[in-house]
Design an enzyme around this catalytic site. Sequence first.
Site, PDB file in Angstrom:
ATOM      1  N   HIS A 222       0.802  -1.229   0.000  1.00 21.07           N
ATOM      2  CA  HIS A 222       0.000   0.000   0.000  1.00 21.07           C
ATOM      3  C   HIS A 222       0.832   1.275   0.000  1.00 21.07           C
ATOM      4  CE1 HIS A 222      -4.327   1.300   0.429  1.00 21.07           C
ATOM      5  NE2 HIS A 222      -4.367   0.246  -0.353  1.00 21.07           N
ATOM      6  N   GLU A 272      -2.868  -0.130  -9.377  1.00 22.36           N
ATOM      7  CA  GLU A 272      -4.311   0.006  -9.124  1.00 22.36           C
ATOM      8  C   GLU A 272      -4.775   1.453  -9.238  1.00 22.36           C
ATOM      9  OE1 GLU A 272      -4.485  -1.708  -5.129  1.00 22.36           O
ATOM     10  OE2 GLU A 272      -5.010   0.248  -4.329  1.00 22.36           O
ATOM     11  N   GLU A 349      -8.137 -10.223  -8.376  1.00 24.78           N
ATOM     12  CA  GLU A 349      -8.493  -9.915  -6.987  1.00 24.78           C
ATOM     13  C   GLU A 349     -10.018 -10.011  -6.841  1.00 24.78           C
ATOM     14  OE1 GLU A 349      -7.649  -5.906  -5.670  1.00 24.78           O
ATOM     15  OE2 GLU A 349      -7.671  -6.525  -3.575  1.00 24.78           O
TER      16      GLU A 349
HETATM   17  O1  EZ4 Z   1      -7.240   0.324  -0.726  1.00 27.81           O
HETATM   18  O2  EZ4 Z   1      -9.516   0.044  -3.447  1.00 27.81           O
HETATM   19  O3  EZ4 Z   1      -5.440  -4.000  -3.388  1.00 27.81           O
HETATM   20  N1  EZ4 Z   1      -6.365  -3.382  -3.001  1.00 27.81           N
HETATM   21  C1  EZ4 Z   1      -6.359  -2.164  -2.457  1.00 27.81           C
HETATM   22  C2  EZ4 Z   1      -7.705  -1.554  -2.164  1.00 27.81           C
HETATM   23  C3  EZ4 Z   1      -7.653  -0.043  -2.018  1.00 27.81           C
HETATM   24  C4  EZ4 Z   1      -9.013   0.561  -2.257  1.00 27.81           C
HETATM   25  C5  EZ4 Z   1      -8.957   2.067  -2.325  1.00 27.81           C
HETATM   26  O4  EZ4 Z   1     -10.126   2.585  -2.860  1.00 27.81           O
HETATM   27  O5  EZ4 Z   1      -5.306  -1.612  -2.235  1.00 27.81           O
HETATM   28  O6  EZ4 Z   1      -8.263  -2.165  -1.048  1.00 27.81           O
HETATM   29 CO    CO Z   2      -3.771  -2.601  -3.419  1.00 28.07          CO
END
Ligand code: EZ4
Ligand code: CO
Length: 412
Positions: A222, A272, A349
């Site tokens: 993240h 993403e 996912e």
């Molecule tokens: O935090 O889609 O890999 N998935 C992610 C998500 C993001 C959200 C943000 O809107 O990183 O869960």
């Molecule tokens: Co993500």
Amino acid sequence: MIIDRAEVIVTSPDRNFVTLKITTSDGVTGLGDATLNGRELAVVAYLREHVVPLLAGRDPHRIEDAWQFLYRSAYWRRGPVTMAAIAAVDMALWDIKGKVTGLPVYQLLGGASREGLLAYGHASGKELPELFDSVREHLADGYRAIRIQSGVPGLKAIYGIASQASDTGGGEARYDHEPARRGELPVQEDWDTRAYLRHLPGVFEAVRHEFGPELPLLHDGHHRMTPIQAAKLGKDLEPFDLFWLEDCTPAENQEALRLVRQHTTTPLAIGEIFNTVWDFQDLIREQLIDYVRGAVTHMGGITPLKKTIDYAAQYQIKSGFHGPTDISPVGMAAQAHLGLAIHNFGIQEYMPHGEKTNQVFEQSFTWQDGLLHPGDQPGLGVTLDTDEAGRYPYERAYLPYNRLADGTMHDW
Ligand code: EZ4
Ligand code: CO
């Protein structure tokens, strides 16, 4: 047949969704997802004020031309708001083409390249016993690949950990791992990268010890590490054979991935929050990543994401499309059709939507034995019940944000 009209539908069954519905002069309808988590109404305005007036009278079959027209004629290009709006038009037109021809969209994209899509679920826990239970629940639900997110000693709520009723002050527990708070201002969380880097390898060691060497395991960083921290984590996780390490650094500095790559063989997934092929161009050509995380909804639709993933195929880079619950059932269906058709599919996912969402959006989508399938209805296979949708008005929602112990803003 021409496009007769388009309307933007905002609904908030379990969370906010923005949907574009295009209707043709023959009464055929197509749906497109334009949901941008936490900034939904910016896309609504972009569509209502600037895109819907351009659609009436156009030939709905000219998908490529509609895409190029919306992209080039605006003069101002790219960006998440613009690209989510264009994505919705693109998806809706593919939906219409499928319904007119009587074929599911994956057939129009070249037909199925596999029986179904390997999908990963999201196990999490503050402590190991809770995490192990979560992995076991996912295995029992049929998942054949699992993302692992763990608490870090000393930190309170952290990204990717399902909240319990006790975390929400006795309020509704959220098990969808999507901590957008509705009706409130954004919630502050705490972060310490060094504590995380010390703790995480031990978590993966314990999970491998408990569940064996075969289960594909994933992790999402993240955007929280510096390049050298990400390189260290990738190296430290090598013995545990991850399927991928996602978003190890913030995406803006793409040179960072080169540094990470020089130090580790842990596969890397990113993108993403990317919104065009240009965001992936260098990363693909220089083979700095292994998986493309773009979502149909945020990359401008099926048309440009297919081009991106076809380009990635030349370098043996595969798909791993973003599939949290902030991608609506329409967006999930669209990327499931694409994933079924492309040769270089990697993994999808999957975070199941809530019951109310599934009542608003009726879907032909199936989930069986760890595989997703978009179904065989003509088009995308999703219908929107406008009466149900109307029961759930928009509620402002924000994602959380992070500060370090000394108060410095950090990436969430
Ligand atoms: O935090 O889609 O890999 N998935 C992610 C998500 C993001 C959200 C943000 O809107 O990183 O869960
Ligand atoms: Co993500």
